[in-house]
Scaffold this active site. Sequence first.
Site, PDB file in Angstrom:
ATOM      1  N   GLY A   1       0.775  -4.995   0.963  1.00  0.00           N
ATOM      2  CA  GLY A   1      -0.367  -5.097   0.060  1.00  0.00           C
ATOM      3  C   GLY A   1      -0.030  -5.759  -1.270  1.00  0.00           C
TER       4      GLY A   1
ATOM      5  CB  ALA B   1      -0.894  -0.011   1.229  1.00  0.00           C
TER       6      ALA B   1
ATOM      7  CD  GLU C   1      -1.953  -7.587   2.965  1.00  0.00           C
ATOM      8  OE1 GLU C   1      -1.491  -6.461   2.690  1.00  0.00           O
ATOM      9  OE2 GLU C   1      -2.670  -7.796   3.950  1.00  0.00           O
TER      10      GLU C   1
ATOM     11  CD  GLU D   1       1.637  -5.410   5.806  1.00  0.00           C
ATOM     12  OE1 GLU D   1       2.445  -6.329   6.121  1.00  0.00           O
ATOM     13  OE2 GLU D   1       0.895  -5.492   4.817  1.00  0.00           O
TER      14      GLU D   1
END
Length: 261
Positions: free
Chosen positions: A112, A69, A115, A135
Amino acid sequence: STENSSYETILTSTNGRVATITLSRPKALNALNLQLTAELLEAVEAFDADPEIGAIVITGSEKAFAAGADIKEMATHSFADVYAADLFGAWDRLAAVRTPVISAVAGHALGGGCELAMIADIIIAADNAKFGQPEIKLGVIPGMGGSQRLTRAIGKSKAMEMVLTGRVMGADEAERSGLVARVVPVASLQSEAAELAATIAGMSKPIAMIAKESVNRSYESSLSEGLLYERRMNHACFATEDQKEGMAAFVEKRQATFTHR
Ligand code: CAA
């Protein structure tokens, strides 16, 4: 092969029944900002709605599938901001896509990015792929499924180690651990992914969709419920023209030609 250039952060193209979406924010290692997320989801839903598309490949560059992200975009957000926006909730739309989706991963697939790769149905990795959920080093935890899908893919102990330390896993370990279906040389990642996608896209579309739905059912149900679901869906296959064609072709010792209906 046809291309669509109306997007700024992704490239899309089609070749026969295969669609490819290439993440393209090279200066940010394909970090998933809001614009990229919106464009990727719009593109994937358009391909999913197109009966001429039988498989979708999501890929990045040789250096990065996606580095996560976009940290710069969310660094100053408050709890109220991210809660009100349901940050990352939109990715459920990718999980809801019914056409088979392949992630072709080279380079960094972090946070992300890892993911996103795991939301796809199949991950095919280049030998330089690196998977991780870093993260915790940013003072947060995964938010696009990392604590859930990674655990189901590689088991609790390895997933805990990765989520608690941010350790990055190379391609060979990812294959050994069941995270990826196959590792290929980085130079042949795109051709191998295209070939895999073309194989799937050559199958009956409704049967491939039923097969995807049935495998995914194993995540959401008990074994006995899942087995019953599978058996009933197997029975439903007999309502299609493609079942008649597929079995007739076997008996007649020829290649099946599916109508995809
Ligand atoms: N968000 C925003 N920008 C990012 C980014 C990210 N996730 N990852 C890289 N970039 C940017 C860098 O800031 C840099 O920009 P500038 O040139 O403007 O400084 C550019 O991309 C190139 O990155 P590096 O110079 O760091 O490249 P490198 O080759 O030295 O290192 C890397 C590569 C190891 C992947 C490193 O960039 C990195 O650690 N990135 C962050 C990875 C990460 O923590 N991801 C998790 C994000 S949180 C998340 O994803 C939450 C969730 O669960 C959904």
